[in-house]
Write a protein that holds these residues in place. Structure first.
Motif, short mmCIF file in Angstrom:
data_model
loop_
_atom_site.label_atom_id
_atom_site.label_comp_id
_atom_site.label_asym_id
_atom_site.label_seq_id
_atom_site.Cartn_x
_atom_site.Cartn_y
_atom_site.Cartn_z
N SER A 163 0.83 -1.20 0.00
CA SER A 163 0.00 0.00 0.00
C SER A 163 0.87 1.26 0.00
N HIS A 164 0.57 2.18 -0.90
CA HIS A 164 1.38 3.39 -1.05
C HIS A 164 0.85 4.53 -0.18
N LEU A 165 1.77 5.27 0.41
CA LEU A 165 1.43 6.51 1.08
C LEU A 165 1.93 7.67 0.23
N PHE A 166 1.35 8.83 0.47
CA PHE A 166 1.68 10.01 -0.30
C PHE A 166 2.21 11.10 0.61
N LEU A 208 6.40 8.62 0.02
CA LEU A 208 6.15 7.18 0.07
C LEU A 208 6.17 6.64 1.51
N GLY A 209 5.97 7.51 2.49
CA GLY A 209 5.88 7.06 3.87
C GLY A 209 7.20 6.69 4.51
N VAL A 210 8.29 7.36 4.10
CA VAL A 210 9.62 6.98 4.60
C VAL A 210 9.80 7.29 6.08
N ARG A 211 8.95 8.12 6.66
CA ARG A 211 9.11 8.48 8.06
C ARG A 211 8.32 7.59 9.01
N VAL A 212 7.65 6.59 8.49
CA VAL A 212 6.94 5.65 9.34
C VAL A 212 7.42 4.24 9.01
N SER A 213 7.19 3.30 9.92
CA SER A 213 7.66 1.93 9.73
C SER A 213 6.79 1.19 8.72
N GLY A 214 7.27 0.01 8.30
CA GLY A 214 6.49 -0.79 7.37
C GLY A 214 5.15 -1.20 7.93
N GLY A 215 5.14 -1.58 9.21
CA GLY A 215 3.89 -1.95 9.85
C GLY A 215 2.93 -0.78 9.95
N GLN A 216 3.46 0.40 10.24
CA GLN A 216 2.62 1.59 10.31
C GLN A 216 2.06 1.95 8.94
N ASP A 254 -2.94 -9.28 1.83
CA ASP A 254 -1.72 -9.43 2.64
C ASP A 254 -1.46 -8.17 3.47
N PRO A 255 -2.40 -7.78 4.33
CA PRO A 255 -2.27 -6.52 5.06
C PRO A 255 -1.39 -6.58 6.30
N PHE A 256 -0.92 -7.78 6.69
CA PHE A 256 -0.23 -7.92 7.96
C PHE A 256 1.20 -8.43 7.83
N SER A 257 1.78 -8.42 6.65
CA SER A 257 3.11 -9.00 6.47
C SER A 257 4.18 -8.28 7.28
N ALA A 258 3.97 -6.99 7.60
CA ALA A 258 4.95 -6.23 8.38
C ALA A 258 4.45 -5.92 9.79
N VAL A 259 3.40 -6.63 10.21
CA VAL A 259 2.78 -6.38 11.51
C VAL A 259 3.02 -7.58 12.41
N ASP A 260 3.32 -7.34 13.69
CA ASP A 260 3.53 -8.46 14.61
C ASP A 260 2.22 -9.17 14.89
#
Length: 204
Positions: A81-84, A131-139, A164-170
């Motif tokens: 998922s892309h952030l802007f 592209l959301g570089v200031r937040v983690s992959g899970g965030q 696949d929404p949880f691949s970077a989430v614990d």
């Protein structure tokens, strides 16, 4: 979905073969399997992104009529998922500008982002960077989920497709999110609050 078949162009064989799937309003169906097993093909065929070779795909209202309860309102969280550039709040509200603050806050809570946002000095106004570089992959994934939930504020999507929404989430956060989705949108809710969910994941 009834007897759906889909093949990628040039593929040696079909990705979906004679697939039938019936999900009641407010139901949550999880599909799991390794990479290349057809999870994304299923999600995109359901959404109409991929044209199916044969079979039918229908979205029915709670009363069984051949239309969605909230016509056309589909939330989709694709892989990666892309952030802007902009703030957390702007990324969540994208497509839902002017939506009620209560629904945005609810989407944040369902996506288990409330604690993260409370820890940021500027809260929802925190800039995520290109592209959301200031937040983690899970965030990033959870921001994408919150955006999919809030996409049609003040309305809820009738269908929510999560690829696949949880691949970077614990796993603890994942369990909290799944429980929140069930409680917020499940079949025990009033009809106008039910959201049918298809969740694709590589891990059980």
């Amino acid at each position: 979905m009834q007897n759906v078949q889909f093949s990628y162009p040039g593929a040696a064989g079909p990705a979906l073969v004679d697939l039938s799937l019936d999900i009641p309003p407010g139901g949550l169906v999880a599909v799991t399997g390794p990479i290349g097993s057809g999870k994304s093909a299923l999600a995109r065929a359901l959404l109409g992104i991929y044209p199916i070779k044969s079979g039918t795909v229908r979205l029915l209202a709670a009363d069984g009529s051949n239309s969605t309860f909230r016509p056309g309102l589909i939330g989709y969280l694709p892989q990666g998922s892309h952030l802007f550039s902009g703030s957390i709040g702007e990324n969540i509200r994208m497509g839902a500008e002017g939506g009620p603050a209560e629904l945005i806050a609810r989407a944040v809570e369902i996506a288990a982002l409330d604690t993260d946002i409370a820890g940021f000095p500027r809260g929802l106004d925190t800039q995520v960077g290109e592209l959301g570089v200031r937040v983690s992959g899970g965030q990033r994934q959870r921001l994408g989920l919150a955006r999919a939930v809030a996409a049609y504020a003040p309305y809820l999507p009738g269908l929510l497709v999560l690829d696949d929404p949880f691949s970077a989430v614990d796993v603890e956060t994942e369990a909290r999110i799944v429980q929140a989705l069930r409680e917020a949108f499940g079949p025990h809710r009033p009809p106008h609050e039910r959201v049918t969910i298809l969740l694709c994941s590589q891990r059980l």
